[in-house]
Write a protein that holds these residues in place. Structure first.
Motif, mmCIF file in Angstrom:
data_model
loop_
_atom_site.group_PDB
_atom_site.id
_atom_site.type_symbol
_atom_site.label_atom_id
_atom_site.label_comp_id
_atom_site.label_asym_id
_atom_site.label_seq_id
_atom_site.Cartn_x
_atom_site.Cartn_y
_atom_site.Cartn_z
ATOM 1 N N HIS A 198 0.842 -1.194 0.000
ATOM 2 C CA HIS A 198 0.000 0.000 0.000
ATOM 3 C C HIS A 198 0.881 1.249 0.000
ATOM 4 C CE1 HIS A 198 -3.849 1.899 0.120
ATOM 5 N NE2 HIS A 198 -3.597 2.546 1.245
ATOM 6 N N SER A 199 0.880 2.040 1.075
ATOM 7 C CA SER A 199 1.761 3.214 1.160
ATOM 8 C C SER A 199 2.845 3.025 2.201
ATOM 9 C CB SER A 199 0.933 4.465 1.485
ATOM 10 O OG SER A 199 0.045 4.771 0.441
ATOM 11 N N THR A 200 3.095 1.789 2.596
ATOM 12 C CA THR A 200 4.127 1.474 3.573
ATOM 13 C C THR A 200 5.433 1.170 2.851
ATOM 14 O OG1 THR A 200 2.457 0.519 5.048
ATOM 15 C CG2 THR A 200 4.759 -0.021 5.505
ATOM 16 N N LEU A 201 6.466 1.955 3.157
ATOM 17 C CA LEU A 201 7.775 1.793 2.526
ATOM 18 C C LEU A 201 8.874 1.950 3.558
ATOM 19 C CD1 LEU A 201 6.050 4.013 0.338
ATOM 20 C CD2 LEU A 201 7.568 2.616 -1.073
ATOM 21 N N LEU A 202 9.942 1.205 3.361
ATOM 22 C CA LEU A 202 11.120 1.313 4.218
ATOM 23 C C LEU A 202 12.245 1.934 3.409
ATOM 24 C CD1 LEU A 202 12.542 0.643 6.929
ATOM 25 C CD2 LEU A 202 13.173 -1.565 5.912
ATOM 26 N N ASP A 262 4.348 5.432 6.818
ATOM 27 C CA ASP A 262 2.957 4.980 6.973
ATOM 28 C C ASP A 262 2.843 3.476 7.212
ATOM 29 O OD1 ASP A 262 2.123 7.573 6.691
ATOM 30 O OD2 ASP A 262 1.117 7.308 4.771
ATOM 31 N N PRO A 263 3.395 2.972 8.319
ATOM 32 C CA PRO A 263 3.417 1.520 8.540
ATOM 33 C C PRO A 263 2.048 0.927 8.859
ATOM 34 C CG PRO A 263 4.272 2.686 10.455
ATOM 35 C CD PRO A 263 4.061 3.723 9.396
ATOM 36 N N VAL A 264 1.575 0.085 7.954
ATOM 37 C CA VAL A 264 0.335 -0.675 8.165
ATOM 38 C C VAL A 264 0.674 -2.146 7.940
ATOM 39 C CG1 VAL A 264 -2.042 -1.080 7.437
ATOM 40 C CG2 VAL A 264 -1.117 1.250 7.444
ATOM 41 N N PHE A 265 0.794 -2.897 9.033
ATOM 42 C CA PHE A 265 1.123 -4.315 8.966
ATOM 43 C C PHE A 265 -0.074 -5.186 9.332
ATOM 44 C CE2 PHE A 265 5.208 -2.323 9.099
ATOM 45 C CZ PHE A 265 6.111 -3.206 8.509
ATOM 46 N N VAL A 324 9.733 6.738 12.221
ATOM 47 C CA VAL A 324 8.479 6.416 11.541
ATOM 48 C C VAL A 324 7.848 7.734 11.135
ATOM 49 C CG1 VAL A 324 6.092 5.680 11.923
ATOM 50 C CG2 VAL A 324 7.973 4.156 12.530
ATOM 51 N N VAL A 325 7.441 7.826 9.870
ATOM 52 C CA VAL A 325 6.848 9.052 9.334
ATOM 53 C C VAL A 325 5.399 8.769 8.952
ATOM 54 C CG1 VAL A 325 6.949 10.759 7.483
ATOM 55 C CG2 VAL A 325 9.063 9.910 8.519
ATOM 56 N N ILE A 326 4.471 9.570 9.461
ATOM 57 C CA ILE A 326 3.034 9.399 9.209
ATOM 58 C C ILE A 326 2.531 10.558 8.371
ATOM 59 C CG2 ILE A 326 0.749 9.218 10.267
ATOM 60 C CD1 ILE A 326 2.551 6.815 10.863
ATOM 61 N N ASP A 366 -2.001 3.046 11.592
ATOM 62 C CA ASP A 366 -2.562 1.802 12.107
ATOM 63 C C ASP A 366 -2.165 1.630 13.571
ATOM 64 O OD1 ASP A 366 -3.672 -0.821 12.184
ATOM 65 O OD2 ASP A 366 -1.686 -1.652 11.782
ATOM 66 N N LYS A 367 -3.147 1.672 14.433
ATOM 67 C CA LYS A 367 -2.904 1.604 15.871
ATOM 68 C C LYS A 367 -2.097 0.372 16.260
ATOM 69 C CE LYS A 367 -5.397 1.137 20.270
ATOM 70 N NZ LYS A 367 -6.745 1.115 20.910
ATOM 71 N N HIS A 368 -2.477 -0.797 15.749
ATOM 72 C CA HIS A 368 -1.812 -2.037 16.146
ATOM 73 C C HIS A 368 -0.352 -2.051 15.713
ATOM 74 C CE1 HIS A 368 -5.718 -3.544 17.357
ATOM 75 N NE2 HIS A 368 -6.196 -3.218 16.176
#
Length: 345
Positions: free
Chosen positions: A87-91, A102-105, A136-138, A147-149
């Motif tokens: 999605h929009s999660t990148l390292l 934008d970490p969404v796991f 971490v950048v949001i 993502d809370k979790h």
């Protein structure tokens, strides 16, 4: 304007919001009026679209290819590099520092894990396997970006969290240490040794419930090291701000541009593919990676449509497009070629 470094204290949300020229009446606003009206006529038209597109393939029939991302490979990489998680999660690795966007796991982009958009594929690496993350950048607080979790699991292995104005309290409520969170207004900078993170404007909105619309800011980001420059769009409609960012911080070696989950009715806040390409050109980008696609079903178009549309547009405009498999390594200033991995799915 520099807001903070790893050793400095950021201004409070109230102090920063009061100085933001687009914050009034308790809400944040875009530079131009971009209200998406939910009138009965538009709701009816959307319902008709849902019926018309009921046979569209919104999910892949086969397995999306995912290359396992190993901790040792991340740590041993010397060049400024990037891996797409989904999605929009990148390292990103720059000057030896690791930045996670934008970490969404989680299994679903939703406030609940038993309902809502479900992942097409698993992340190429788990949170537990990630090495220590410098930042971490949001971009904003929608569920497919904040993502809370994931934040809770990341809390102890992240040195710092960078968020747009108003988002600090959520992270602290979820267990992140107060001193780890920095809120940023548009055009403010944050420094991690040689790396500069700049919070830049975007054209979107925010909210996680029915009573908090636009109570927090939304942002794009410039991320630059002595060797490379990357632009991360977050979610946005097309607006003149891309040219302003390109003039001030371009050219960019790589642009990470929202290209997915679009609809003509939402074009003010989610770009259509032709607008995504124009944003890349405005930013003076060298190579473009389309993001916000390939992981969740968030719109009425085919899940392949973002890839197919942007590929044609890039070819017509002689733009070098990167569509890596999830987890595949790319050097930011490299010359790697990527495949059209979605074609046979």
């Amino acid at each position: 304007m520099s807001v903070s470094s790893l050793d400095a204290k950021a201004p409070t949300a109230l102090e920063s919001e009061s100085q933001n020229s687009f914050y009034r009446d308790g809400k944040f606003h875009n530079e131009s009026n971009t209200t998406v009206k939910f009138e009965w006529s538009s709701i009816l038209n959307y319902a008709k679209e849902v019926f018309k597109h009921r046979n569209i393939e919104t999910e892949p029939k086969g397995n999306i290819p995912v290359q396992p991302l190993l901790t040792e490979n991340i740590l041993s990489t010397a060049d400024d590099s990037i891996w797409r998680i989904g999605h929009s999660t990148l390292l990103i690795k720059m000057s030896g520092k690791l930045i996670l966007l934008d970490p969404v796991f989680s299994e679903r982009a939703s406030p609940f894990q038993f309902i809502g958009p479900k992942r097409f594929h698993q992340p190429p690496i788990t949170i537990e396997a990630l090495p220590l993350i410098d930042a971490v950048v949001i971009s904003h607080n929608h569920y497919d970006h904040l993502d809370k979790h994931s934040i809770q699991k990341l809390s102890d292995k992240v040195k710092h969290f960078i968020v747009p104005l108003g988002n600090r309290n959520d992270l602290i409520a979820w267990g992140v240490d107060d001193h780890k969170v920095t809120e940023m207004d548009w055009w403010q900078e944050f420094h991690i040794n040689e790396i500069t993170l700049v919070s830049t404007p975007s054209q979107h909105f925010s909210g996680r419930g029915i009573n908090d619309k636009d109570k927090t800011l939304w942002s794009s980001y410039v991320i630059k090291s002595p060797d490379s420059r990357v632009f991360f769009s977050g979610d946005t409609g097309y607006f003149k701000g891309f040219k302003d960012i390109g003039e001030k911080y371009g050219p960019f070696d790589l642009t990470l541009i929202e290209t997915g989950a679009y609809n003509p009715n939402w074009a003010a806040i989610h770009m259509l593919p032709e607008q995504s390409l124009q944003a890349h050109l405005d930013l003076k980008g060298q190579r473009m990676m389309p993001i916000h696609n390939g992981t969740f079903n968030l719109a009425l178009h085919s899940w392949k449509d973002p890839f197919e549309q942007i590929t044609k547009l890039a070819e017509n405009h002689q733009v070098e497009l990167l569509t890596p498999e999830m987890g595949a390594p790319l050097t930011i200033k490299g010359n790697e070629k990527t495949t059209h991995w979605w074609v046979n799915l």
